[in-house]
Scaffold this motif. Structure first.
Motif, short mmCIF file in Angstrom:
data_model
loop_
_atom_site.label_atom_id
_atom_site.label_comp_id
_atom_site.label_asym_id
_atom_site.label_seq_id
_atom_site.Cartn_x
_atom_site.Cartn_y
_atom_site.Cartn_z
N LEU A 114 51.27 40.69 40.20
CA LEU A 114 50.52 40.74 38.94
C LEU A 114 51.10 39.82 37.88
O LEU A 114 50.46 39.55 36.87
CB LEU A 114 50.47 42.18 38.40
CG LEU A 114 49.51 43.14 39.12
CD1 LEU A 114 49.62 44.55 38.55
CD2 LEU A 114 48.07 42.65 39.05
N LYS A 115 52.27 39.27 38.14
CA LYS A 115 52.79 38.30 37.18
C LYS A 115 52.03 36.97 37.30
O LYS A 115 52.03 36.17 36.38
CB LYS A 115 54.31 38.12 37.32
CG LYS A 115 54.83 37.49 38.58
CD LYS A 115 56.37 37.40 38.53
CE LYS A 115 56.92 36.76 39.80
NZ LYS A 115 56.54 37.48 41.03
N ASN A 116 51.33 36.79 38.42
CA ASN A 116 50.59 35.53 38.62
C ASN A 116 49.08 35.69 38.54
O ASN A 116 48.34 34.70 38.66
CB ASN A 116 50.90 34.95 40.02
CG ASN A 116 52.38 34.77 40.21
OD1 ASN A 116 53.08 34.31 39.32
ND2 ASN A 116 52.87 35.20 41.37
N ALA A 117 48.61 36.94 38.42
CA ALA A 117 47.15 37.15 38.40
C ALA A 117 46.84 38.51 37.79
O ALA A 117 47.76 39.26 37.50
CB ALA A 117 46.59 37.07 39.82
N ASP A 118 45.55 38.81 37.59
CA ASP A 118 45.15 40.07 36.96
C ASP A 118 44.67 41.09 37.97
O ASP A 118 44.68 42.29 37.71
CB ASP A 118 44.01 39.78 35.97
CG ASP A 118 44.37 38.68 34.97
OD1 ASP A 118 43.60 37.69 34.88
OD2 ASP A 118 45.44 38.80 34.36
N LEU A 119 44.24 40.58 39.11
CA LEU A 119 43.70 41.44 40.17
C LEU A 119 44.20 40.91 41.52
O LEU A 119 43.96 39.75 41.85
CB LEU A 119 42.17 41.42 40.12
CG LEU A 119 41.38 41.97 41.31
CD1 LEU A 119 41.83 43.36 41.69
CD2 LEU A 119 39.90 41.94 41.02
N ILE A 120 44.91 41.76 42.25
CA ILE A 120 45.45 41.36 43.55
C ILE A 120 44.69 42.08 44.66
O ILE A 120 44.48 43.30 44.58
CB ILE A 120 46.94 41.72 43.65
CG1 ILE A 120 47.73 41.24 42.43
CG2 ILE A 120 47.54 41.20 44.96
CD1 ILE A 120 47.76 39.75 42.23
N SER A 143 37.51 43.89 50.72
CA SER A 143 38.74 44.66 50.70
C SER A 143 38.72 45.73 49.61
O SER A 143 38.53 45.42 48.44
CB SER A 143 39.97 43.76 50.47
OG SER A 143 41.12 44.60 50.35
N GLY A 144 38.92 46.97 50.04
CA GLY A 144 39.00 48.08 49.09
C GLY A 144 40.44 48.40 48.73
O GLY A 144 40.73 49.45 48.17
N PHE A 145 41.35 47.47 49.09
CA PHE A 145 42.78 47.64 48.79
C PHE A 145 43.13 46.64 47.69
O PHE A 145 43.28 45.45 47.94
CB PHE A 145 43.60 47.36 50.06
CG PHE A 145 45.05 47.78 50.01
CD1 PHE A 145 45.91 47.41 51.04
CD2 PHE A 145 45.55 48.56 48.98
CE1 PHE A 145 47.25 47.82 51.04
CE2 PHE A 145 46.88 48.97 48.97
CZ PHE A 145 47.73 48.58 50.00
N ARG A 146 43.23 47.15 46.44
CA ARG A 146 43.34 46.25 45.31
C ARG A 146 44.30 46.80 44.25
O ARG A 146 44.49 48.00 44.13
CB ARG A 146 41.97 46.03 44.69
CG ARG A 146 40.94 45.66 45.77
CD ARG A 146 39.68 45.22 45.21
NE ARG A 146 38.82 46.32 44.80
CZ ARG A 146 37.54 46.16 44.49
NH1 ARG A 146 37.00 44.95 44.57
NH2 ARG A 146 36.77 47.16 44.13
N CYS A 147 44.85 45.89 43.48
CA CYS A 147 45.79 46.25 42.40
C CYS A 147 45.33 45.58 41.11
O CYS A 147 45.20 44.36 41.06
CB CYS A 147 47.17 45.77 42.80
SG CYS A 147 48.47 46.19 41.64
N PHE A 148 45.02 46.41 40.11
CA PHE A 148 44.45 45.92 38.86
C PHE A 148 45.39 46.06 37.69
O PHE A 148 46.09 47.09 37.58
CB PHE A 148 43.22 46.75 38.47
CG PHE A 148 42.10 46.80 39.47
CD1 PHE A 148 42.11 47.74 40.49
CD2 PHE A 148 41.02 45.94 39.37
CE1 PHE A 148 41.06 47.82 41.40
CE2 PHE A 148 39.97 46.02 40.28
CZ PHE A 148 40.01 46.95 41.29
#
Ligand SMILES: Nc1nc2c(ncn2[C@@H]2O[C@H](COP(=O)(O)OP(=O)(O)OP(=O)(O)O)[C@@H](O)[C@H]2O)c(=O)[nH]1
Ligand SMILES: [Mg+2]
Length: 238
Positions: free
Chosen positions: A109-115, A157-162
């Protein structure tokens, strides 16, 4: 920093205890998990309720009226935002998504908003998935990327980090999809809002216990919802 893992469940009694155990074993400070269960006839909610009585980082959101992977996801996001989550991880409960990837998703998350935990980038693997299922996922991906122009390889993909801001930015409380198409609705809205989306490779292990809830009807509805999202965008509603 408060991190919530949100997982929707329907009849996952064979999987839910092990999933929660694996999540709680992760060395992440201030980590909570909320299970959004639609009053599963197999008693999944009871298992979670018992665990939550022993562990105050485990929460049950039991829905008695509403039913659906989509609205469960929406209500789960609302729950996490209401409980001051800074980071929200969304994952399935059938052990196809391994919690061991969560620390690296959070770090990314340091490089993007949604992984996204992706099955379709370098280093990704799929285990136990038959040809037909791979073909269905491949076809769906092609259709979604062509229709919505999202530069993502694994749109299913339903595996996500927001980051919290993403769910606030797309107005999670207004998500419309009742079924699995919520995955594409969230992705498209985050894309349109200009949030940075990044895929990291995961090894996806096809479910070995419990039954799949994904049927032809839901797949077909999913195709129509992608079309509807496209139309809404073309007429400036999105
Ligand atoms: N609350 C809730 N959860 C659901 C519902 N339908 C599916 N789920 C959960 O959503 C997640 C994904 O569902 P799956 O049945 O695994 O769908 P899938 O991964 O596309 O299908 P498989 O590949 O066969 O596993 C699982 O954790 C399910 O328990 C529902 O109607 N309500
Ligand atoms: Mg599954």
């Amino acid at each position: 920093m408060k991190t919530y893992v949100m997982t929707p469940t329907y009849n996952e009694k064979e999987n839910i205890s092990l999933l929660i155990k694996k999540i709680l074993e992760l060395k992440i400070k201030n980590l909570h998990t909320v299970v959004v269960d639609d009053n599963s006839p197999d008693g999944t909610w009871k298992i979670v309720e018992d665990i939550s009585k022993k562990n105050r980082n485990v929460h049950l959101l039991l829905r008695k009226k509403d039913k659906g992977r989509g609205s469960a996801g929406r209500d789960g996001f609302i729950y996490c935002l209401k409980n001051n989550a800074d980071i929200i991880v969304e994952m399935d409960a059938d052990l196809s998504h391994d919690p061991k990837y969560i620390p690296s998703m959070v770090k990314e998350l340091k490089n993007a908003d949604l992984i996204l935990g992706s099955r379709r980038v370098k280093g990704s693997r799929e285990i136990g998935r038959g040809f037909f299922r791979r073909f269905v996922t491949w076809g769906a991906n092609l259709y979604i990327t062509l229709m919505l122009g999202i530069k993502v390889k694994d749109c299913n993909s339903g595996f996500r980090c927001f980051k919290r801001e993403v769910l606030e930015g797309i107005k999670a409380e207004k998500l419309e999809s009742k079924g699995p198409a919520i995955v594409q609705e969230v992705l498209f809205k985050a894309h349109l809002k200009g949030f940075r989306i990044k895929e990291i490779p995961i090894t996806f292990i096809n479910r070995t216990k419990g039954k799949s809830k994904l049927g032809l009807k839901q797949l077909t509805v999913g195709y129509f919802i992608v079309l509807k999202l496209k139309m809404q965008h073309l007429i400036g509603e999105l």
